[in-house]
Design an enzyme around this catalytic site. Structure first.
Site, PDB file in Angstrom:
ATOM      1  N   SER A   1      -5.985   5.615  -0.454  1.00 24.37           N
ATOM      2  CA  SER A   1      -4.876   5.579   0.339  1.00 24.37           C
ATOM      3  C   SER A   1      -3.589   6.523  -0.189  1.00 24.37           C
ATOM      4  O   SER A   1      -2.780   6.801   0.593  1.00 24.37           O
ATOM      5  CB  SER A   1      -4.536   4.334   0.412  1.00 24.37           C
ATOM      6  OG  SER A   1      -4.073   3.697  -0.868  1.00 24.37           O
TER       7      SER A   1
ATOM      8  N   TYR B   1      -2.164   1.150   2.210  1.00 22.33           N
ATOM      9  CA  TYR B   1      -3.053   0.289   3.347  1.00 22.33           C
ATOM     10  C   TYR B   1      -3.301  -1.041   3.075  1.00 22.33           C
ATOM     11  O   TYR B   1      -3.856  -1.782   3.967  1.00 22.33           O
ATOM     12  CB  TYR B   1      -4.390   1.066   2.859  1.00 22.33           C
ATOM     13  CG  TYR B   1      -4.864   2.525   3.199  1.00 22.33           C
ATOM     14  CD1 TYR B   1      -3.768   3.265   3.914  1.00 22.33           C
ATOM     15  CD2 TYR B   1      -6.171   2.918   3.520  1.00 22.33           C
ATOM     16  CE1 TYR B   1      -4.074   4.549   4.305  1.00 22.33           C
ATOM     17  CE2 TYR B   1      -6.554   4.269   4.060  1.00 22.33           C
ATOM     18  CZ  TYR B   1      -5.603   4.947   4.319  1.00 22.33           C
ATOM     19  OH  TYR B   1      -5.651   6.376   4.903  1.00 22.33           O
ATOM     20  N   GLY B   2      -2.820  -1.469   1.986  1.00 24.06           N
ATOM     21  CA  GLY B   2      -3.071  -3.098   1.536  1.00 24.06           C
ATOM     22  C   GLY B   2      -2.195  -3.778   2.460  1.00 24.06           C
ATOM     23  O   GLY B   2      -2.804  -5.100   2.445  1.00 24.06           O
TER      24      GLY B   2
ATOM     25  N   CYS C   1     -10.112   3.725  -3.585  1.00 20.99           N
ATOM     26  CA  CYS C   1      -9.247   2.664  -3.291  1.00 20.99           C
ATOM     27  C   CYS C   1      -9.920   1.306  -3.008  1.00 20.99           C
ATOM     28  O   CYS C   1     -10.962   1.159  -2.495  1.00 20.99           O
ATOM     29  CB  CYS C   1      -8.852   3.112  -1.708  1.00 20.99           C
ATOM     30  SG  CYS C   1      -7.411   2.028  -1.089  1.00 20.99           S
ATOM     31  N   ASN C   2      -9.220   0.292  -3.916  1.00 23.94           N
ATOM     32  CA  ASN C   2      -9.858  -0.929  -3.656  1.00 23.94           C
ATOM     33  C   ASN C   2      -9.829  -1.414  -2.458  1.00 23.94           C
ATOM     34  O   ASN C   2     -10.751  -1.988  -2.005  1.00 23.94           O
ATOM     35  CB  ASN C   2      -9.249  -2.121  -4.865  1.00 23.94           C
ATOM     36  CG  ASN C   2      -9.471  -1.678  -6.293  1.00 23.94           C
ATOM     37  OD1 ASN C   2     -10.308  -2.323  -6.771  1.00 23.94           O
ATOM     38  ND2 ASN C   2      -8.838  -0.541  -6.620  1.00 23.94           N
ATOM     39  N   THR C   3      -8.887  -1.280  -1.823  1.00 23.54           N
ATOM     40  CA  THR C   3      -8.550  -1.870  -0.480  1.00 23.54           C
ATOM     41  C   THR C   3      -9.644  -1.380   0.375  1.00 23.54           C
ATOM     42  O   THR C   3     -10.275  -2.046   1.130  1.00 23.54           O
ATOM     43  CB  THR C   3      -7.016  -1.618   0.239  1.00 23.54           C
ATOM     44  OG1 THR C   3      -5.982  -2.005  -0.699  1.00 23.54           O
ATOM     45  CG2 THR C   3      -6.897  -2.172   1.383  1.00 23.54           C
TER      46      THR C   3
ATOM     47  N   GLU D   1       4.973   2.869  -7.181  1.00 16.78           N
ATOM     48  CA  GLU D   1       5.029   4.194  -6.284  1.00 16.78           C
ATOM     49  C   GLU D   1       6.449   4.723  -6.582  1.00 16.78           C
ATOM     50  O   GLU D   1       6.815   5.729  -6.467  1.00 16.78           O
ATOM     51  CB  GLU D   1       5.085   3.750  -4.818  1.00 16.78           C
ATOM     52  CG  GLU D   1       3.749   3.407  -4.270  1.00 16.78           C
ATOM     53  CD  GLU D   1       2.916   4.706  -3.830  1.00 16.78           C
ATOM     54  OE1 GLU D   1       3.559   5.644  -3.386  1.00 16.78           O
ATOM     55  OE2 GLU D   1       1.727   4.925  -3.979  1.00 16.78           O
TER      56      GLU D   1
ATOM     57  N   CYS E   1      -6.581  -2.782  -8.040  1.00 17.05           N
ATOM     58  CA  CYS E   1      -5.736  -1.896  -7.231  1.00 17.05           C
ATOM     59  C   CYS E   1      -5.496  -0.596  -8.191  1.00 17.05           C
ATOM     60  O   CYS E   1      -5.340  -0.692  -9.315  1.00 17.05           O
ATOM     61  CB  CYS E   1      -4.453  -2.719  -6.921  1.00 17.05           C
ATOM     62  SG  CYS E   1      -3.323  -1.527  -6.078  1.00 17.05           S
ATOM     63  N   THR E   2      -5.745   0.604  -7.349  1.00 16.08           N
ATOM     64  CA  THR E   2      -5.476   1.735  -8.029  1.00 16.08           C
ATOM     65  C   THR E   2      -3.929   2.003  -8.732  1.00 16.08           C
ATOM     66  O   THR E   2      -4.025   2.511  -9.667  1.00 16.08           O
ATOM     67  CB  THR E   2      -5.401   2.977  -7.196  1.00 16.08           C
ATOM     68  OG1 THR E   2      -4.618   2.546  -6.096  1.00 16.08           O
ATOM     69  CG2 THR E   2      -6.901   3.170  -6.367  1.00 16.08           C
ATOM     70  N   HIS E   3      -2.885   1.206  -8.175  1.00 17.20           N
ATOM     71  CA  HIS E   3      -1.892   1.182  -8.855  1.00 17.20           C
ATOM     72  C   HIS E   3      -1.479   0.592 -10.325  1.00 17.20           C
ATOM     73  O   HIS E   3      -0.714   0.791 -11.145  1.00 17.20           O
ATOM     74  CB  HIS E   3      -0.711   0.997  -8.087  1.00 17.20           C
ATOM     75  CG  HIS E   3      -0.691   1.867  -6.915  1.00 17.20           C
ATOM     76  ND1 HIS E   3      -1.499   2.463  -6.130  1.00 17.20           N
ATOM     77  CD2 HIS E   3       0.641   2.619  -6.472  1.00 17.20           C
ATOM     78  CE1 HIS E   3      -1.035   3.229  -5.139  1.00 17.20           C
ATOM     79  NE2 HIS E   3       0.167   3.438  -5.471  1.00 17.20           N
TER      80      HIS E   3
HETATM   81  N1  DGL Z   1      -5.037   2.230  -3.299  1.00 14.82           N
HETATM   82  C1  DGL Z   1      -4.813   0.831  -3.066  1.00 14.82           C
HETATM   83  C2  DGL Z   1      -5.791  -0.079  -3.684  1.00 14.82           C
HETATM   84  O1  DGL Z   1      -6.486   0.364  -4.546  1.00 14.82           O
HETATM   85  C3  DGL Z   1      -3.539   0.466  -3.436  1.00 14.82           C
HETATM   86  C4  DGL Z   1      -2.142   0.982  -2.473  1.00 14.82           C
HETATM   87  C5  DGL Z   1      -2.161   0.706  -0.992  1.00 14.82           C
HETATM   88  O2  DGL Z   1      -2.078  -0.633  -0.434  1.00 14.82           O
HETATM   89  O3  DGL Z   1      -2.657   1.400  -0.021  1.00 14.82           O
HETATM   90  O4  DGL Z   1      -5.992  -1.021  -3.013  1.00 14.82           O
END
Ligand code: DGL
Length: 264
Positions: free
Chosen positions: A11, A42-43, A73-75, A152, A185-187
């Site tokens: 995302s 996206y989450g 992306c986990n989401t 972010e 989550c990637t972050h």
């Molecule tokens: N990349 C999303 C994840 O790994 C985190 C950021 C988002 O909410 O898009 O879930």
């Protein structure tokens, strides 16, 4: 042997933590990365919207003649993997299965925590993947959405990050037996030190980058699809103004990165 690039997407630019893992495990592979910085996060979005956005990215990556897709992306991995697999015959690897395998292996007592975005936690994808391997595992899943904007905004070294990490992870305090925590989550890898400090030494903290990269290496090896040893190339696309994301992208990748614009 297959010289085509691997398509990796997220995302936003957080998925570069997974690219870093892939580069470590598969240094000879070319990579095309797409981060949808114009529409992150996206989450917090609905399942339908996440699927629509994810398929738009996948179509662009298919135009780049990729040989496999890594959903960093986990989401997206939690809600859109089936729809992505329905769109292409290429191998598609999400982050959840490899991360869960690693967590279940590492956990001694199978009491496992997961933190992620609202969409990831609501989907119960982590619980289902853990219980598919270990039916008696106890899974405690917690949405920790505020950690995404903190990263972010590059506030990962700011006291506000300590406050939010303690506030969220304090909720695991009642679960004394918890011995493994998944960063879903990637972050969150950028907050790993703080999360580890908060959870204490009895809890192993697992992120997606290395389990996913190692699983990708096995998958490409099994399918005889590893690169042919030529000089690998790497291209990084974002859907919003690239200059806005280059600084934070460096935090995720660990080195300077040039981003190009892509229209999704
Ligand atoms: N990349 C999303 C994840 O790994 C985190 C950021 C988002 O909410 O898009 O879930």
């Amino acid at each position: 042997m297959d010289a085509r690039p691997i398509g990796v997407f997220d995302s936003g630019v957080g998925g570069l933590t997974v690219v870093k893992g892939i580069r470590g495990a598969l240094p000879n592979e070319s990579i095309v990365y797409v981060g949808d910085t114009a529409r992150v996060p996206y989450g917090t979005r609905s399942r339908e919207t996440i699927i629509t956005f994810a398929l738009e990215i996948v179509r662009k990556l298919l135009d780049h003649d990729v040989k496999a897709l890594v959903v960093a992306c986990n989401t997206i991995s939690a809600v859109a993997l089936d729809e992505i697999r329905a769109l292409t015959n290429l191998p598609v690897l999400g982050v959840i299965e490899p991360t869960v395998k690693e967590a279940v292996n590492q956990s001694k007592n199978k009491v496992i925590g997961v933190i992620g975005t609202q969409a990831t936690i609501q989907s119960k994808a982590y619980e289902m993947a853990i219980q598919a391997i270990e039916p008696h595992a106890q899974v405690i899943a917690l949405a920790t959405p505020m950690l995404v904007p903190i990263v972010e905004e590059e506030l990962f070294n700011d006291p506000v990050a300590d406050v939010m990490v303690k506030e969220y992870l304090g909720q695991f305090e009642q679960v004394k037996q918890l011995d493994t925590l998944i960063l879903g989550c990637t972050h969150y890898p950028l907050l790993k030190d703080k999360i580890e400090a908060c959870m204490g030494t009895s809890v192993r903290v697992i992120d997606s980058a290395y389990p996913t990269a190692n699983t990708l290496r096995e998958l490409l090896t099994d399918k005889d699809m590893l690169g042919n040893g030529g000089k690998p190339t790497q291209v990084f696309f974002t859907s919003d103004d690239p200059s806005k994301s280059e600084k934070i992208a460096k935090d995720f990748l660990g080195e300077e990165v040039h981003l190009d614009k892509i229209r999704l």
